[in-house]
Write an enzyme that holds these catalytic residues in place. Structure first.
Site, PDB file in Angstrom:
ATOM      1  N   SER A 161       0.868  -1.181   0.000  1.00 17.21           N
ATOM      2  CA  SER A 161       0.000   0.000   0.000  1.00 17.21           C
ATOM      3  C   SER A 161       0.898   1.222   0.000  1.00 17.21           C
ATOM      4  O   SER A 161       2.063   1.153   0.398  1.00 17.21           O
ATOM      5  CB  SER A 161      -0.885   0.010   1.250  1.00 17.21           C
ATOM      6  OG  SER A 161      -1.511   1.259   1.433  1.00 17.21           O
ATOM      7  N   TYR A 190      -2.824  -1.527  10.597  1.00 20.97           N
ATOM      8  CA  TYR A 190      -2.887  -1.867   9.165  1.00 20.97           C
ATOM      9  C   TYR A 190      -1.650  -1.353   8.440  1.00 20.97           C
ATOM     10  O   TYR A 190      -1.000  -2.090   7.682  1.00 20.97           O
ATOM     11  CB  TYR A 190      -4.146  -1.282   8.539  1.00 20.97           C
ATOM     12  CG  TYR A 190      -4.185  -1.390   7.038  1.00 20.97           C
ATOM     13  CD1 TYR A 190      -4.500  -2.595   6.417  1.00 20.97           C
ATOM     14  CD2 TYR A 190      -3.890  -0.290   6.226  1.00 20.97           C
ATOM     15  CE1 TYR A 190      -4.525  -2.712   5.033  1.00 20.97           C
ATOM     16  CE2 TYR A 190      -3.908  -0.395   4.854  1.00 20.97           C
ATOM     17  CZ  TYR A 190      -4.233  -1.601   4.257  1.00 20.97           C
ATOM     18  OH  TYR A 190      -4.245  -1.709   2.879  1.00 20.97           O
TER      19      TYR A 190
END
Length: 392
Positions: free
Chosen positions: A144, A157
């Protein structure tokens, strides 16, 4: 017949979003598929569609990938059916939303870490060993953009994605003498159900969601080219990438906190975000362009010593900085009315001339790249203060 016919791609998280779009791309290129998700009804429908549209064999495995030892179960089932996995796509991932100290639930976070880190690592371990033995194979890991930035309100996360990115780059070095490649996909926020599943309200970041089909296509192309990483999408995403490399971490944390803030809190956050993004622009200028200036004014010995480092910085500065400025500016409509953006730009412009001059003089008189960096460090605090004051 497509050259990839007969090969197999295994894709986790294939029932929706980026994973589903990747499965479609593999099917179009003639790959047989192994699709893994908890939603077996959706997977079976996709399997029927791919068989009908592309004539590929599709194996559906319904698994909760957050469970203990589930990667071994998947591997045993796949190999037990005599399937050779030529491409592994670790796409499945989840998140939780809220302040780590007070809002989020540990059981959910533990499950998140198991899925995003432990299962991904174990799946990679099992299938990569076979790929190396054959000297053939590809792996795509869903990282990400927040794998290279702080991400307040989704701290766990982001930490798991930092692990995925670092893990991938280390593997690439270990595999450099083989025909096996591992690619990290670093998307920005994407138009899926990701934030709702994480329990988040409507967030500022959702004003700039990327198309999962575009993300998947960029990731697929990078995977096939054997690239170590790819940041999909347009210049805004490249801007975030370069700013993460050159900006202070507190600056990036402030910017990303604004992006991850609920939209109803936007007004009271506007000055904070103005300061953060103004500093991001300042940092991109200072760390990128100033060090290049220092390099260009150094003596030949210093140039030789720092050529590689300066070359990388010059590429980032020249290749990304203008995109960074314009892309960030395009997303400032909500704070422009406070005058914060113009004040920040003015403070940066006024402070930059002095920093640039001091840096150039430092190199001219001392001939040292380290002196140039010292000069930048001395000027940074003053410039940061000016920007913060301008948008306060």
């Amino acid at each position: 017949m497509n050259s990839e016919a007969g090969k197999t791609a295994l894709i986790t998280g294939a029932s929706s979003g980026i994973g589903q779009e990747l499965a479609k791309l593999f099917a179009k290129d003639g790959y047989n598929l192994v699709l893994i998700s908890r939603n077996d009804e959706k997977l079976n429908q996709l399997a029927d569609d791919f068989q009908q549209d592309y004539g590929v064999q599709t194996t559906v495995i319904s698994k909760d990938l957050s469970r203990e030892n589930v990667a071994q179960e998947v591997y045993d089932e796949v190999t037990g059916r005599g399937i050779t996995v030529n491409v592994l796509v670790n796409d499945a991932a989840v998140a939780t939303y809220g302040k780590f100290a007070t809002d989020t639930d540990w059981e959910r976070e533990k499950s998140l870490i198991h899925l995003n880190v432990l299962t991904l690592t174990h799946m990679t371990k099992l299938f990569l060993k076979d790929m190396v033995a054959r000297n053939e194979g590809k792996i795509l890991q869903l990282a990400s953009l927040v794998s290279i930035t702080p991400f307040p309100l989704m701290a766990v996360y982001a930490a798991t994605k930092a692990y995925v990115f670092n893990f991938t780059q280390s593997l690439n070095n270990e595999l450099k003498d083989t025909n096996v490649t591992v690619t990290a996909l670093l998307p920005n926020a994407t138009d899926t159900n990701f934030f709702r599943e994480a329990g988040a309200p409507k967030l500022n970041v959702e004003d700039q969601l990327d198309d999962p089909a575009v993300v998947a296509k960029d990731g697929y192309n990078a995977l096939m080219a054997g690239k170590s990483k790819v940041v999909p999408g347009g210049p805004l995403n490249k801007a975030y990438e370069v700013m993460s490399y050159v900006s202070p971490q507190e600056t990036m944390a402030g910017m990303m906190r604004h992006m991850n803030t609920p939209k109803e809190e936007e007004q009271k956050e506007s000055n904070t975000s103005a300061w953060a993004i103004g500093l991001g622009i300042a940092a991109a200028v200072i760390a990128g362009v100033a060090l290049v200036t220092a390099y260009n004014n150094a003596d030949l010995a210093t140039k030789a010593r720092y050529r590689y480092k300066a070359g990388r910085l010059k590429h980032k500065a020249n290749g990304f900085f203008e995109d960074a400025k314009s892309a960030v500016a395009d997303n400032w409509d909500k704070v422009k009315h406070n005058g914060a953006f113009e004040d920040a730009k003015s403070a940066v412009a006024n402070g930059w001339d002095k920093v640039k001059h001091d840096t150039k003089e430092s190199v001219k008189h001392n001939g040292s790249f380290d002196d140039a960096k010292e000069s930048l460090a001395d000027g940074w605090d003053a410039l940061k203060s000016k920007v913060k004051t301008a948008v306060a």
